[in-house]
Design an enzyme around this catalytic site. Structure first.
Site, mmCIF file in Angstrom:
data_model
loop_
_atom_site.group_PDB
_atom_site.id
_atom_site.type_symbol
_atom_site.label_atom_id
_atom_site.label_comp_id
_atom_site.label_asym_id
_atom_site.label_seq_id
_atom_site.Cartn_x
_atom_site.Cartn_y
_atom_site.Cartn_z
ATOM 1 N N HIS A 1 -13.269 -2.623 11.095
ATOM 2 C CA HIS A 1 -11.483 -2.758 10.858
ATOM 3 C C HIS A 1 -11.009 -1.272 10.929
ATOM 4 O O HIS A 1 -11.652 -0.202 10.664
ATOM 5 C CB HIS A 1 -11.612 -2.938 9.274
ATOM 6 C CG HIS A 1 -9.982 -2.935 8.967
ATOM 7 N ND1 HIS A 1 -9.160 -3.958 9.177
ATOM 8 C CD2 HIS A 1 -9.286 -2.143 8.398
ATOM 9 C CE1 HIS A 1 -7.984 -3.681 8.813
ATOM 10 N NE2 HIS A 1 -8.213 -2.504 8.258
ATOM 11 N N SER B 1 -6.998 -3.987 -1.011
ATOM 12 C CA SER B 1 -6.055 -5.171 -0.008
ATOM 13 C C SER B 1 -6.858 -5.330 1.504
ATOM 14 O O SER B 1 -7.191 -6.399 1.756
ATOM 15 C CB SER B 1 -4.702 -4.497 0.428
ATOM 16 O OG SER B 1 -3.999 -5.107 1.407
ATOM 17 N N ARG C 1 4.687 -4.882 -2.809
ATOM 18 C CA ARG C 1 4.355 -3.375 -2.774
ATOM 19 C C ARG C 1 5.101 -2.871 -1.716
ATOM 20 O O ARG C 1 5.903 -1.668 -1.813
ATOM 21 C CB ARG C 1 3.021 -3.053 -2.434
ATOM 22 C CG ARG C 1 2.159 -3.545 -3.702
ATOM 23 C CD ARG C 1 0.466 -3.642 -3.303
ATOM 24 N NE ARG C 1 0.048 -2.346 -2.474
ATOM 25 C CZ ARG C 1 -0.543 -2.145 -1.792
ATOM 26 N NH1 ARG C 1 -1.295 -3.009 -1.134
ATOM 27 N NH2 ARG C 1 -0.866 -1.099 -0.814
ATOM 28 N N LYS D 1 -9.559 -8.759 2.733
ATOM 29 C CA LYS D 1 -9.518 -9.544 3.942
ATOM 30 C C LYS D 1 -10.760 -9.403 4.549
ATOM 31 O O LYS D 1 -11.006 -10.671 4.977
ATOM 32 C CB LYS D 1 -8.329 -9.050 4.860
ATOM 33 C CG LYS D 1 -7.003 -9.262 4.143
ATOM 34 C CD LYS D 1 -5.786 -8.783 4.973
ATOM 35 C CE LYS D 1 -5.526 -7.460 4.633
ATOM 36 N NZ LYS D 1 -4.329 -7.040 4.389
ATOM 37 N N ASP E 1 -3.529 -11.509 -1.888
ATOM 38 C CA ASP E 1 -2.899 -10.034 -1.273
ATOM 39 C C ASP E 1 -1.663 -10.110 -0.377
ATOM 40 O O ASP E 1 -1.004 -9.142 -0.507
ATOM 41 C CB ASP E 1 -4.073 -9.509 -0.046
ATOM 42 C CG ASP E 1 -3.803 -8.357 0.462
ATOM 43 O OD1 ASP E 1 -3.458 -7.303 -0.067
ATOM 44 O OD2 ASP E 1 -3.553 -8.551 2.065
HETATM 45 N N1 URA Z 1 -3.055 -2.536 5.268
HETATM 46 C C1 URA Z 1 -3.377 -3.437 4.523
HETATM 47 O O1 URA Z 1 -4.092 -4.655 4.863
HETATM 48 N N2 URA Z 1 -3.129 -3.538 3.015
HETATM 49 C C2 URA Z 1 -2.485 -2.273 2.710
HETATM 50 O O2 URA Z 1 -2.439 -2.157 1.439
HETATM 51 C C3 URA Z 1 -2.312 -1.301 3.460
HETATM 52 C C4 URA Z 1 -2.426 -1.302 4.803
#
Ligand code: URA
Length: 436
Positions: free
Chosen positions: A82, A183, A168, A187, A161
């Site tokens: 990632h 966050s 947010r 995933k 999320d």
């Molecule tokens: N990318 C994400 O997936 N979550 C965040 O909070 C910030 C960047």
């Protein structure tokens, strides 16, 4: 339990238990706790932070809020990669086939981009017919047969999320390390990875502008992975200039293909080798980084990494002839050279400015509804450290249908992005740290 008491507890610097975090996240997901209370809680977290246990619990709650992919039908250690995002970052295009050629299965769910250039999926769609949609069975079958598949996120992954991130975004609570870390990792956990390699970008074009913040974010994510039983490492890599020379979807695919052939830009190849080496070590295919690097190089040199990319393209309905002849990928109609006003050495290239310029030309989405032009973008001619004479070409804009105003704005942004110094500029590090 009442949300107001938990907000107060966090506001006053307290630690929330697993049950309290579950109460907030599940209540929010079900619509039982309103936006304004979760906003207040997120702001309390922004100021007070969360410890590693709380961050891990929040990650798990969000990961469990929707579908969880079970990759166990695929044999071997599934290693996900990632990137926290950067300009010209086409590492997945190179790494998926390269690492698969070395025997680590790559079951990759990628995203589209908002802002800057497209995401990995948009880039791959530069290849005619390439489909990023497939059912779970077909996804597993492709990874089983050829070792890799890159698809869009299907199903209902981490809905909590999604909802929290959108909140947010409009309540000035994005820039909180525990909230970002949970966050991202929720995933990855829901997508079923056994092990995770994180590429945390640092610098002007990154989410985290300073090395200290980047290391703190990386450490928070590695701690979550470790806490949840996923072997996780993070590489802190430079984003004080774009990665490689091509920015824009088809331009990035062309550069990815060149890299798979061993003729790509040095910085892109190096970052791919570093990330790929970590993937091979975590995937149990190499005992250390040195061995991993030599395995990866052998797959570039003998053509098997490129062959693997062709297999992926073919399996996903793409036109393999475009990989064999990249000049047949979508190309722009107009080329505008951006020239240096002064002589000297390139000191930095503000990556974010370059990303915005590419977006103005149509390479990225301004809004969710924007349609991307896969052919357009920016091809850099010079990078940090290069000597430059007045009138030299710094970069070339690849243009199709953008309005004259937008083209002029893009041109100005590219010129502004290049900082020229009178003194020679020493080589910049590409990777700053490995966080384990
Ligand atoms: N990318 C994400 O997936 N979550 C965040 O909070 C910030 C960047």
């Amino acid at each position: 339990m009442r949300a107001v008491d938990l907000i107060q507890k966090k506001r006053d610097g307290g630690e929330l238990s697993r049950e309290e975090i579950a109460f907030l996240i599940q209540g929010y997901s079900k619509g039982e706790i309103p936006d304004y209370q979760i906003s207040a809680w997120a702001m309390a977290v922004y100021f007070r932070g969360m410890n590693a246990r709380e961050t891990g619990d929040l990650t798990l709650e969000m990961a469990m809020s929707g579908d969880q992919v079970d990759l166990s039908p695929i044999a071997g250690i599934k290693v996900d990669k990632h990137s926290t995002g950067g300009v010209g970052d086409k590492t997945t295009v190179v790494l998926a086939p390269l690492v698969a050629a070395a025997g680590v299965p790559v079951a990759k769910m990628s995203g589209r981009g908002l802002g800057h250039t497209g995401g990995t999926l948009d880039k791959l769609e530069s290849i005619s017919g390439f489909s990023i949609e497939m059912g779970r069975e077909q996804f597993f079958a492709q990874v089983g047969e050829i070792g890799a598949a890159v698809i869009g996120q299907s199903g209902n992954i981490t809905p909590a999320d999604k909802k929290l991130y959108a909140l947010r975004d409009v309540t000035a609570t994005v820039e909180s390390i525990p909230l970002i870390a949970s966050s991202v990792m929720s995933k990855k956990i829901a997508a079923g990875a056994d092990a995770i390699v994180l590429d945390v970008k640092t610098g002007s074009g990154a989410f985290m502008k300073t090395l200290d913040d980047s290391i703190a974010l990386a450490q928070a994510m590695v701690d979550i992975g470790t806490h949840l039983g996923r072997n996780t490492v993070a590489v802190i890599s430079d984003m004080d200039q774009p990665l490689g020379y091509g920015i824009g979807n088809a331009l990035e695919i062309k550069e990815g293909i060149e890299t798979l052939k061993g003729h790509g830009p040095k910085d892109l190849q190096e970052v791919c080798l570093i990330l790929g080496s970590q993937m091979l070590v975590l995937g149990g295919k190499a005992k250390d980084e040195a061995e991993a690097r030599s395995i990866l190089m052998s797959h570039i040199e003998d053509g098997s990494a490129l062959e693997k990319f062709k297999q992926i393209v073919s399996a996903q309905g793409g036109k393999v002839s475009q990989v064999e002849a990249p000049e047949t990928l979508p190309a722009a109609r107009r080329f505008i050279e951006v020239k240096a006003a002064t002589a000297g050495y390139v000191e930095s290239i503000q990556a974010e400015e370059i990303g915005v310029a590419a977006m103005l030309l149509g390479a990225g989405r301004e809004t969710k509804e924007s349609v991307i032009d896969l052919a357009v973008g920016i091809q850099l001619s010079l990078k940090v450290g290069d000597a430059v004479a007045a009138g030299d070409t710094l970069a070339v804009l690849h243009v199709n249908d953008a309005s004259e105003n937008k083209v002029q704005e893009a041109e100005a942004k590219v010129l502004e992005a290049y900082r020229i110094s009178a003194q020679p500029v020493p080589p910049q590090p590409l990777v700053f740290a490995l966080v384990t």
